[in-house]
Design a protein around this motif. Sequence first.
Motif, PDB file in Angstrom:
ATOM      1  N   PRO A  29      47.353  48.643  22.520  1.00 23.16           N
ATOM      2  CA  PRO A  29      46.967  49.526  23.621  1.00 23.16           C
ATOM      3  C   PRO A  29      48.182  50.248  24.209  1.00 23.16           C
ATOM      4  O   PRO A  29      49.287  49.710  24.222  1.00 23.16           O
ATOM      5  CB  PRO A  29      46.361  48.584  24.664  1.00 23.16           C
ATOM      6  CG  PRO A  29      46.141  47.293  23.979  1.00 23.16           C
ATOM      7  CD  PRO A  29      47.053  47.242  22.800  1.00 23.16           C
ATOM      8  N   ASP A  30      47.945  51.445  24.708  1.00 23.64           N
ATOM      9  CA  ASP A  30      48.994  52.197  25.387  1.00 23.64           C
ATOM     10  C   ASP A  30      49.139  51.780  26.847  1.00 23.64           C
ATOM     11  O   ASP A  30      50.188  52.001  27.448  1.00 23.64           O
ATOM     12  CB  ASP A  30      48.681  53.700  25.322  1.00 23.64           C
ATOM     13  CG  ASP A  30      48.721  54.209  23.894  1.00 23.64           C
ATOM     14  OD1 ASP A  30      49.806  54.163  23.289  1.00 23.64           O
ATOM     15  OD2 ASP A  30      47.671  54.631  23.379  1.00 23.64           O
ATOM     16  N   PHE A  31      48.088  51.175  27.403  1.00 24.34           N
ATOM     17  CA  PHE A  31      48.095  50.866  28.827  1.00 24.34           C
ATOM     18  C   PHE A  31      47.171  49.682  29.076  1.00 24.34           C
ATOM     19  O   PHE A  31      46.006  49.704  28.670  1.00 24.34           O
ATOM     20  CB  PHE A  31      47.614  52.098  29.603  1.00 24.34           C
ATOM     21  CG  PHE A  31      47.701  52.012  31.084  1.00 24.34           C
ATOM     22  CD1 PHE A  31      48.864  51.630  31.727  1.00 24.34           C
ATOM     23  CD2 PHE A  31      46.603  52.356  31.862  1.00 24.34           C
ATOM     24  CE1 PHE A  31      48.942  51.580  33.113  1.00 24.34           C
ATOM     25  CE2 PHE A  31      46.668  52.312  33.248  1.00 24.34           C
ATOM     26  CZ  PHE A  31      47.844  51.926  33.869  1.00 24.34           C
ATOM     27  N   VAL A  32      47.690  48.642  29.701  1.00 20.50           N
ATOM     28  CA  VAL A  32      46.896  47.481  30.106  1.00 20.50           C
ATOM     29  C   VAL A  32      47.187  47.264  31.588  1.00 20.50           C
ATOM     30  O   VAL A  32      48.103  46.526  31.954  1.00 20.50           O
ATOM     31  CB  VAL A  32      47.243  46.225  29.271  1.00 20.50           C
ATOM     32  CG1 VAL A  32      46.396  45.039  29.707  1.00 20.50           C
ATOM     33  CG2 VAL A  32      47.063  46.491  27.782  1.00 20.50           C
ATOM     34  N   PHE A  37      41.006  44.700  30.737  1.00 19.33           N
ATOM     35  CA  PHE A  37      40.974  46.150  30.548  1.00 19.33           C
ATOM     36  C   PHE A  37      42.152  46.581  29.681  1.00 19.33           C
ATOM     37  O   PHE A  37      43.277  46.143  29.888  1.00 19.33           O
ATOM     38  CB  PHE A  37      41.077  46.834  31.914  1.00 19.33           C
ATOM     39  CG  PHE A  37      40.727  48.284  31.915  1.00 19.33           C
ATOM     40  CD1 PHE A  37      39.424  48.692  32.114  1.00 19.33           C
ATOM     41  CD2 PHE A  37      41.701  49.247  31.725  1.00 19.33           C
ATOM     42  CE1 PHE A  37      39.103  50.044  32.134  1.00 19.33           C
ATOM     43  CE2 PHE A  37      41.396  50.589  31.748  1.00 19.33           C
ATOM     44  CZ  PHE A  37      40.087  50.989  31.947  1.00 19.33           C
ATOM     45  N   ALA A  38      41.892  47.439  28.689  1.00 21.60           N
ATOM     46  CA  ALA A  38      42.954  47.999  27.839  1.00 21.60           C
ATOM     47  C   ALA A  38      42.585  49.433  27.494  1.00 21.60           C
ATOM     48  O   ALA A  38      41.403  49.759  27.352  1.00 21.60           O
ATOM     49  CB  ALA A  38      43.105  47.171  26.565  1.00 21.60           C
ATOM     50  N   GLU A  39      43.615  50.287  27.376  1.00 24.45           N
ATOM     51  CA  GLU A  39      43.387  51.702  27.070  1.00 24.45           C
ATOM     52  C   GLU A  39      44.294  52.169  25.942  1.00 24.45           C
ATOM     53  O   GLU A  39      45.450  51.797  25.870  1.00 24.45           O
ATOM     54  CB  GLU A  39      43.694  52.584  28.283  1.00 24.45           C
ATOM     55  CG  GLU A  39      42.583  52.690  29.266  1.00 24.45           C
ATOM     56  CD  GLU A  39      42.862  53.774  30.301  1.00 24.45           C
ATOM     57  OE1 GLU A  39      42.265  54.854  30.191  1.00 24.45           O
ATOM     58  OE2 GLU A  39      43.674  53.525  31.215  1.00 24.45           O
ATOM     59  N   TRP A  40      43.715  53.020  25.098  1.00 25.09           N
ATOM     60  CA  TRP A  40      44.442  53.667  24.027  1.00 25.09           C
ATOM     61  C   TRP A  40      44.335  55.176  24.211  1.00 25.09           C
ATOM     62  O   TRP A  40      43.234  55.698  24.392  1.00 25.09           O
ATOM     63  CB  TRP A  40      43.837  53.323  22.665  1.00 25.09           C
ATOM     64  CG  TRP A  40      44.092  51.940  22.188  1.00 25.09           C
ATOM     65  CD1 TRP A  40      45.030  51.560  21.278  1.00 25.09           C
ATOM     66  CD2 TRP A  40      43.369  50.749  22.520  1.00 25.09           C
ATOM     67  NE1 TRP A  40      44.955  50.212  21.051  1.00 25.09           N
ATOM     68  CE2 TRP A  40      43.934  49.686  21.813  1.00 25.09           C
ATOM     69  CE3 TRP A  40      42.302  50.482  23.393  1.00 25.09           C
ATOM     70  CZ2 TRP A  40      43.479  48.383  21.916  1.00 25.09           C
ATOM     71  CZ3 TRP A  40      41.853  49.179  23.495  1.00 25.09           C
ATOM     72  CH2 TRP A  40      42.430  48.147  22.762  1.00 25.09           C
ATOM     73  N   GLU A  41      45.461  55.868  24.121  1.00 25.44           N
ATOM     74  CA  GLU A  41      45.420  57.325  24.105  1.00 25.44           C
ATOM     75  C   GLU A  41      45.256  57.742  22.647  1.00 25.44           C
ATOM     76  O   GLU A  41      46.149  57.562  21.822  1.00 25.44           O
ATOM     77  CB  GLU A  41      46.680  57.942  24.713  1.00 25.44           C
ATOM     78  CG  GLU A  41      46.552  59.442  24.867  1.00 25.44           C
ATOM     79  CD  GLU A  41      47.704  60.076  25.621  1.00 25.44           C
ATOM     80  OE1 GLU A  41      47.481  61.126  26.237  1.00 25.44           O
ATOM     81  OE2 GLU A  41      48.831  59.517  25.582  1.00 25.44           O
ATOM     82  N   LEU A  42      44.081  58.271  22.321  1.00 25.71           N
ATOM     83  CA  LEU A  42      43.757  58.601  20.935  1.00 25.71           C
ATOM     84  C   LEU A  42      44.422  59.895  20.493  1.00 25.71           C
ATOM     85  O   LEU A  42      44.944  59.990  19.386  1.00 25.71           O
ATOM     86  CB  LEU A  42      42.252  58.689  20.762  1.00 25.71           C
ATOM     87  CG  LEU A  42      41.484  57.422  21.168  1.00 25.71           C
ATOM     88  CD1 LEU A  42      40.000  57.630  21.005  1.00 25.71           C
ATOM     89  CD2 LEU A  42      41.973  56.223  20.377  1.00 25.71           C
ATOM     90  N   TRP A  47      41.382  59.267  26.154  1.00 30.96           N
ATOM     91  CA  TRP A  47      41.607  57.826  26.248  1.00 30.96           C
ATOM     92  C   TRP A  47      40.347  57.033  25.915  1.00 30.96           C
ATOM     93  O   TRP A  47      39.265  57.376  26.360  1.00 30.96           O
ATOM     94  CB  TRP A  47      42.049  57.466  27.657  1.00 30.96           C
ATOM     95  CG  TRP A  47      43.377  58.029  28.015  1.00 30.96           C
ATOM     96  CD1 TRP A  47      43.641  59.296  28.454  1.00 30.96           C
ATOM     97  CD2 TRP A  47      44.620  57.354  27.955  1.00 30.96           C
ATOM     98  NE1 TRP A  47      44.982  59.439  28.671  1.00 30.96           N
ATOM     99  CE2 TRP A  47      45.612  58.263  28.380  1.00 30.96           C
ATOM    100  CE3 TRP A  47      44.998  56.059  27.594  1.00 30.96           C
ATOM    101  CZ2 TRP A  47      46.955  57.917  28.445  1.00 30.96           C
ATOM    102  CZ3 TRP A  47      46.337  55.720  27.672  1.00 30.96           C
ATOM    103  CH2 TRP A  47      47.291  56.642  28.086  1.00 30.96           C
ATOM    104  N   LEU A  48      40.521  55.968  25.152  1.00 34.53           N
ATOM    105  CA  LEU A  48      39.455  55.001  24.910  1.00 34.53           C
ATOM    106  C   LEU A  48      39.770  53.780  25.757  1.00 34.53           C
ATOM    107  O   LEU A  48      40.846  53.183  25.632  1.00 34.53           O
ATOM    108  CB  LEU A  48      39.377  54.605  23.438  1.00 34.53           C
ATOM    109  CG  LEU A  48      38.403  53.467  23.123  1.00 34.53           C
ATOM    110  CD1 LEU A  48      36.966  53.865  23.465  1.00 34.53           C
ATOM    111  CD2 LEU A  48      38.527  53.026  21.682  1.00 34.53           C
ATOM    112  N   GLN A  49      38.835  53.416  26.621  1.00 35.66           N
ATOM    113  CA  GLN A  49      38.986  52.239  27.470  1.00 35.66           C
ATOM    114  C   GLN A  49      38.091  51.127  26.928  1.00 35.66           C
ATOM    115  O   GLN A  49      36.915  51.354  26.653  1.00 35.66           O
ATOM    116  CB  GLN A  49      38.549  52.552  28.893  1.00 35.66           C
ATOM    117  CG  GLN A  49      39.299  53.683  29.533  1.00 35.66           C
ATOM    118  CD  GLN A  49      38.702  54.087  30.868  1.00 35.66           C
ATOM    119  OE1 GLN A  49      37.506  53.934  31.098  1.00 35.66           O
ATOM    120  NE2 GLN A  49      39.537  54.601  31.745  1.00 35.66           N
ATOM    121  N   VAL A  50      38.656  49.943  26.792  1.00 32.05           N
ATOM    122  CA  VAL A  50      37.887  48.756  26.426  1.00 32.05           C
ATOM    123  C   VAL A  50      37.933  47.840  27.643  1.00 32.05           C
ATOM    124  O   VAL A  50      39.006  47.450  28.092  1.00 32.05           O
ATOM    125  CB  VAL A  50      38.462  48.068  25.174  1.00 32.05           C
ATOM    126  CG1 VAL A  50      37.724  46.773  24.883  1.00 32.05           C
ATOM    127  CG2 VAL A  50      38.384  49.012  23.970  1.00 32.05           C
TER     128      VAL A  50
END
Length: 125
Positions: A29-32, A37-42, A47-50
């Motif tokens: 992930p790019d941001f936790v 919660f975790a986020e990836w900048e695609l 952003w994809l948030q899980v």
Amino acid sequence: MIFEMTVQVRVSDIKAGQKWYEILLNKKPDFVPHDGFAEWELIPGCWLQVAEGTLTEGNGPFRLGIADIESERERLVNELKIDRFEIHSRPEVPVKWGTFSDPWGNRLGFFEYVNKAGREHDFNL
């Protein structure tokens, strides 16, 4: 004017969900910002948030553009043990596509441009 976007999927177990999406996306992930919660900048600004929480039924599919849908399908079948999904195409549609689900029922998918020269953007695919 819209300048960014986020899409969120829910998982019942954030540790398992984060690991699954790390394999799917081939990166950490790019941001936790906090637990659950975790986020990836695609791509820039997308952003994809899980998020750990109540699962949502009937969402998606959320499809990602990739260079080679067949090889990516094989990678996910082998690494994530997903069911082999069908790849669709139609003569009037400039992409081929397929849909699959994560272990929490979130509908995901891939698409690939059939004619690489027909893309509006060159992403060095």
